[in-house]
Design a protein around this motif. Structure first.
Motif, mmCIF file in Angstrom:
data_model
loop_
_atom_site.group_PDB
_atom_site.id
_atom_site.type_symbol
_atom_site.label_atom_id
_atom_site.label_comp_id
_atom_site.label_asym_id
_atom_site.label_seq_id
_atom_site.Cartn_x
_atom_site.Cartn_y
_atom_site.Cartn_z
ATOM 1 N N PHE A 1 0.794 -1.235 0.000
ATOM 2 C CA PHE A 1 0.000 0.000 0.000
ATOM 3 C C PHE A 1 0.826 1.285 0.000
ATOM 4 C CE2 PHE A 1 -3.094 -3.103 1.460
ATOM 5 C CZ PHE A 1 -4.255 -2.703 0.819
ATOM 6 N N PHE A 2 2.051 1.229 0.540
ATOM 7 C CA PHE A 2 2.846 2.448 0.665
ATOM 8 C C PHE A 2 4.201 2.394 -0.042
ATOM 9 C CE2 PHE A 2 0.344 1.990 4.660
ATOM 10 C CZ PHE A 2 -0.512 3.075 4.483
ATOM 11 N N GLN A 3 4.607 1.211 -0.471
ATOM 12 C CA GLN A 3 5.929 1.006 -1.085
ATOM 13 C C GLN A 3 7.070 1.406 -0.141
ATOM 14 O OE1 GLN A 3 3.391 2.789 -3.211
ATOM 15 N NE2 GLN A 3 2.856 0.625 -3.407
ATOM 16 N N ARG A 4 6.805 1.337 1.160
ATOM 17 C CA ARG A 4 7.812 1.616 2.174
ATOM 18 C C ARG A 4 7.360 0.983 3.490
ATOM 19 N NH1 ARG A 4 4.705 6.313 1.967
ATOM 20 N NH2 ARG A 4 3.851 6.927 4.008
ATOM 21 N N LEU A 5 8.276 0.918 4.442
ATOM 22 C CA LEU A 5 7.928 0.353 5.743
ATOM 23 C C LEU A 5 7.096 1.345 6.551
ATOM 24 C CD1 LEU A 5 11.164 -1.460 6.992
ATOM 25 C CD2 LEU A 5 9.009 -2.503 6.312
ATOM 26 N N GLU A 6 6.075 0.823 7.227
ATOM 27 C CA GLU A 6 5.249 1.625 8.133
ATOM 28 C C GLU A 6 5.155 0.884 9.463
ATOM 29 O OE1 GLU A 6 3.676 4.526 8.076
ATOM 30 O OE2 GLU A 6 4.252 5.116 6.049
ATOM 31 N N GLY A 7 5.576 1.526 10.536
ATOM 32 C CA GLY A 7 5.418 0.940 11.867
ATOM 33 C C GLY A 7 6.481 -0.067 12.256
ATOM 34 N N VAL A 8 7.348 -0.432 11.330
ATOM 35 C CA VAL A 8 8.403 -1.415 11.615
ATOM 36 C C VAL A 8 9.754 -0.735 11.435
ATOM 37 C CG1 VAL A 8 9.402 -3.651 11.033
ATOM 38 C CG2 VAL A 8 6.939 -3.304 10.810
ATOM 39 N N ARG A 9 10.444 -0.539 12.551
ATOM 40 C CA ARG A 9 11.781 0.045 12.511
ATOM 41 C C ARG A 9 12.627 -0.617 13.588
ATOM 42 N NH1 ARG A 9 12.267 6.467 12.314
ATOM 43 N NH2 ARG A 9 14.398 5.794 12.695
ATOM 44 N N GLU A 10 13.753 0.003 13.893
ATOM 45 C CA GLU A 10 14.629 -0.580 14.909
ATOM 46 C C GLU A 10 13.947 -0.677 16.273
ATOM 47 O OE1 GLU A 10 15.971 3.816 14.551
ATOM 48 O OE2 GLU A 10 15.024 2.257 13.331
ATOM 49 N N GLY A 11 12.983 0.224 16.520
ATOM 50 C CA GLY A 11 12.260 0.185 17.785
ATOM 51 C C GLY A 11 11.456 -1.095 17.956
ATOM 52 N N THR A 12 11.016 -1.691 16.837
ATOM 53 C CA THR A 12 10.264 -2.948 16.896
ATOM 54 C C THR A 12 11.143 -4.054 17.462
ATOM 55 O OG1 THR A 12 8.975 -2.267 14.951
ATOM 56 C CG2 THR A 12 8.912 -4.600 15.557
ATOM 57 N N ALA A 13 12.373 -4.132 16.976
ATOM 58 C CA ALA A 13 13.314 -5.148 17.472
ATOM 59 C C ALA A 13 13.732 -4.853 18.902
ATOM 60 C CB ALA A 13 14.543 -5.208 16.562
ATOM 61 N N ILE A 14 13.958 -3.569 19.195
ATOM 62 C CA ILE A 14 14.350 -3.191 20.563
ATOM 63 C C ILE A 14 13.240 -3.540 21.552
ATOM 64 C CG2 ILE A 14 14.903 -1.244 22.081
ATOM 65 C CD1 ILE A 14 16.212 0.108 19.633
ATOM 66 N N ALA A 15 11.992 -3.266 21.156
ATOM 67 C CA ALA A 15 10.859 -3.550 22.039
ATOM 68 C C ALA A 15 10.707 -5.044 22.283
ATOM 69 C CB ALA A 15 9.572 -2.985 21.438
ATOM 70 N N ALA A 16 10.978 -5.853 21.249
ATOM 71 C CA ALA A 16 10.843 -7.301 21.389
ATOM 72 C C ALA A 16 11.735 -7.828 22.505
ATOM 73 C CB ALA A 16 11.178 -7.990 20.068
ATOM 74 N N VAL A 17 12.899 -7.186 22.687
ATOM 75 C CA VAL A 17 13.836 -7.602 23.734
ATOM 76 C C VAL A 17 13.624 -6.785 25.007
ATOM 77 C CG1 VAL A 17 16.268 -7.810 24.356
ATOM 78 C CG2 VAL A 17 15.544 -8.298 22.013
ATOM 79 N N GLY A 18 13.446 -5.484 24.843
ATOM 80 C CA GLY A 18 13.389 -4.571 25.983
ATOM 81 C C GLY A 18 12.189 -4.781 26.887
ATOM 82 N N VAL A 19 11.031 -5.096 26.309
ATOM 83 C CA VAL A 19 9.836 -5.313 27.132
ATOM 84 C C VAL A 19 10.054 -6.485 28.080
ATOM 85 C CG1 VAL A 19 7.419 -6.051 27.090
ATOM 86 C CG2 VAL A 19 8.197 -4.289 25.509
ATOM 87 N N GLY A 20 10.682 -7.538 27.577
ATOM 88 C CA GLY A 20 10.980 -8.689 28.426
ATOM 89 C C GLY A 20 11.916 -8.335 29.562
ATOM 90 N N GLY A 21 12.900 -7.493 29.285
ATOM 91 C CA GLY A 21 13.827 -7.064 30.323
ATOM 92 C C GLY A 21 13.132 -6.266 31.412
ATOM 93 N N PHE A 22 12.299 -5.317 30.986
ATOM 94 C CA PHE A 22 11.538 -4.531 31.967
ATOM 95 C C PHE A 22 10.572 -5.419 32.753
ATOM 96 C CE2 PHE A 22 12.591 -0.583 29.530
ATOM 97 C CZ PHE A 22 12.989 0.197 30.608
ATOM 98 N N LEU A 23 9.952 -6.380 32.064
ATOM 99 C CA LEU A 23 8.995 -7.259 32.732
ATOM 100 C C LEU A 23 9.678 -8.094 33.815
ATOM 101 C CD1 LEU A 23 6.131 -8.305 32.936
ATOM 102 C CD2 LEU A 23 6.639 -9.927 31.106
ATOM 103 N N ASN A 24 10.863 -8.599 33.512
ATOM 104 C CA ASN A 24 11.611 -9.355 34.525
ATOM 105 C C ASN A 24 11.937 -8.488 35.739
ATOM 106 O OD1 ASN A 24 11.658 -11.751 33.074
ATOM 107 N ND2 ASN A 24 13.541 -11.231 31.993
ATOM 108 N N LEU A 25 12.349 -7.239 35.479
ATOM 109 C CA LEU A 25 12.682 -6.313 36.565
ATOM 110 C C LEU A 25 11.463 -6.003 37.418
ATOM 111 C CD1 LEU A 25 14.557 -4.273 38.008
ATOM 112 C CD2 LEU A 25 13.916 -2.602 36.230
ATOM 113 N N PHE A 26 10.353 -5.641 36.761
ATOM 114 C CA PHE A 26 9.137 -5.279 37.492
ATOM 115 C C PHE A 26 8.557 -6.475 38.247
ATOM 116 C CE2 PHE A 26 8.286 -1.762 34.125
ATOM 117 C CZ PHE A 26 9.208 -0.941 34.756
ATOM 118 N N THR A 27 8.702 -7.660 37.659
ATOM 119 C CA THR A 27 8.207 -8.866 38.329
ATOM 120 C C THR A 27 8.937 -9.078 39.649
ATOM 121 O OG1 THR A 27 7.604 -9.919 36.221
ATOM 122 C CG2 THR A 27 7.898 -11.360 38.135
#
Length: 231
Positions: free
Chosen positions: A179-205
């Motif tokens: 639809f756009f001939q470019r990436l939308e919503g997928v950038r380096e933050g997507t990969a960072i979040a995939a790892v970072g959320v787990g790290g924060f979750l372990n800490l908060f747990t």
């Protein structure tokens, strides 16, 4: 209000707080413009394609996840799973509400500013997950699909989550280029979040899980206090 009613009221309260924190994290990830978390890539791209609110697209995608659970589980699909429709639309509403709340925040003017929003997003998503899972009520449909895949295939839940996240991102990438001939919503933050959320979750747990459980499950203490008072 008796102790049993108070117990369930607290669970609903913690559940709703968790969903709102999760929704706020999603909204901040969009605001960061560094890419949204894997689970939200498809709703985000669909919202860009249709110009509909992301909250509505999230609700509709989540309803699709419930249908997918029915396809995977077939005769083992429980009708009570349809209650996930309620939390789908509740979460979608919270996404719309959180988007309205975060719209007053200043737009990112630099990459460090974007990273700040991304880090805040990961922390809120992790905290939201901790709250809503601790309440032990309805699971979100995305998690339900992962559990269904794990159950029917016999593979570990963690592995099914990775496969599911990758499928969501792949679908978002495909639609973006169609639809756009470019990436939308997928950038380096997507990969960072995939790892970072787990790290924060372990800490908060480690920090707050026991306190949350103690707050939620104090019926026995209250009943003992009542018994002592009556005695």
């Amino acid at each position: 209000m008796n102790s049993e009613s108070l117990y369930y009221c607290k669970r609903v309260l913690i559940y709703c707080i968790g969903l709102f924190l999760l929704a706020t994290g999603v909204s901040l990830s969009v605001l960061s413009n560094l890419g949204v978390s894997p689970l939200n890539t498809l709703p985000y791209v669909l919202s860009r394609i249709t110009s509909a609110e992301m909250g509505l697209c999230t609700s509709l995608v989540f309803v699709g996840f419930i249908a997918l659970q029915a396809v995977i589980l077939r005769r083992e699909f429980k009708m009570t799973t349809l209650l996930q429709i309620l939390c789908s639309f509740l979460f979608g509403y919270f996404v719309s509400l959180a988007s309205a709340c975060t719209s007053c925040l200043p737009a990112c003017g630099s990459y460090p500013h974007q990273l700040l929003y991304l880090i805040a997003s990961m922390a809120l998503v992790a905290l939201g997950i901790l709250f809503y899972l601790s309440a032990d009520l309805l699971s979100l449909p995305g998690e339900g699909v992962m559990q269904a895949v794990s159950y029917k295939s016999g593979i570990a839940f963690s592995h099914s989550k990775i496969c599911f996240d990758c499928t969501m991102v792949a679908g978002a990438i495909l639609l973006s280029y169609i639809f756009f001939q470019r990436l939308e919503g997928v950038r380096e933050g997507t990969a960072i979040a995939a790892v970072g959320v787990g790290g924060f979750l372990n800490l908060f747990t480690r920090l707050w899980k026991n306190k949350l459980v103690h707050f939620l499950d104090r019926r026995d203490e209250e009943e003992e206090d009542c018994s002592e008072t009556a005695g």
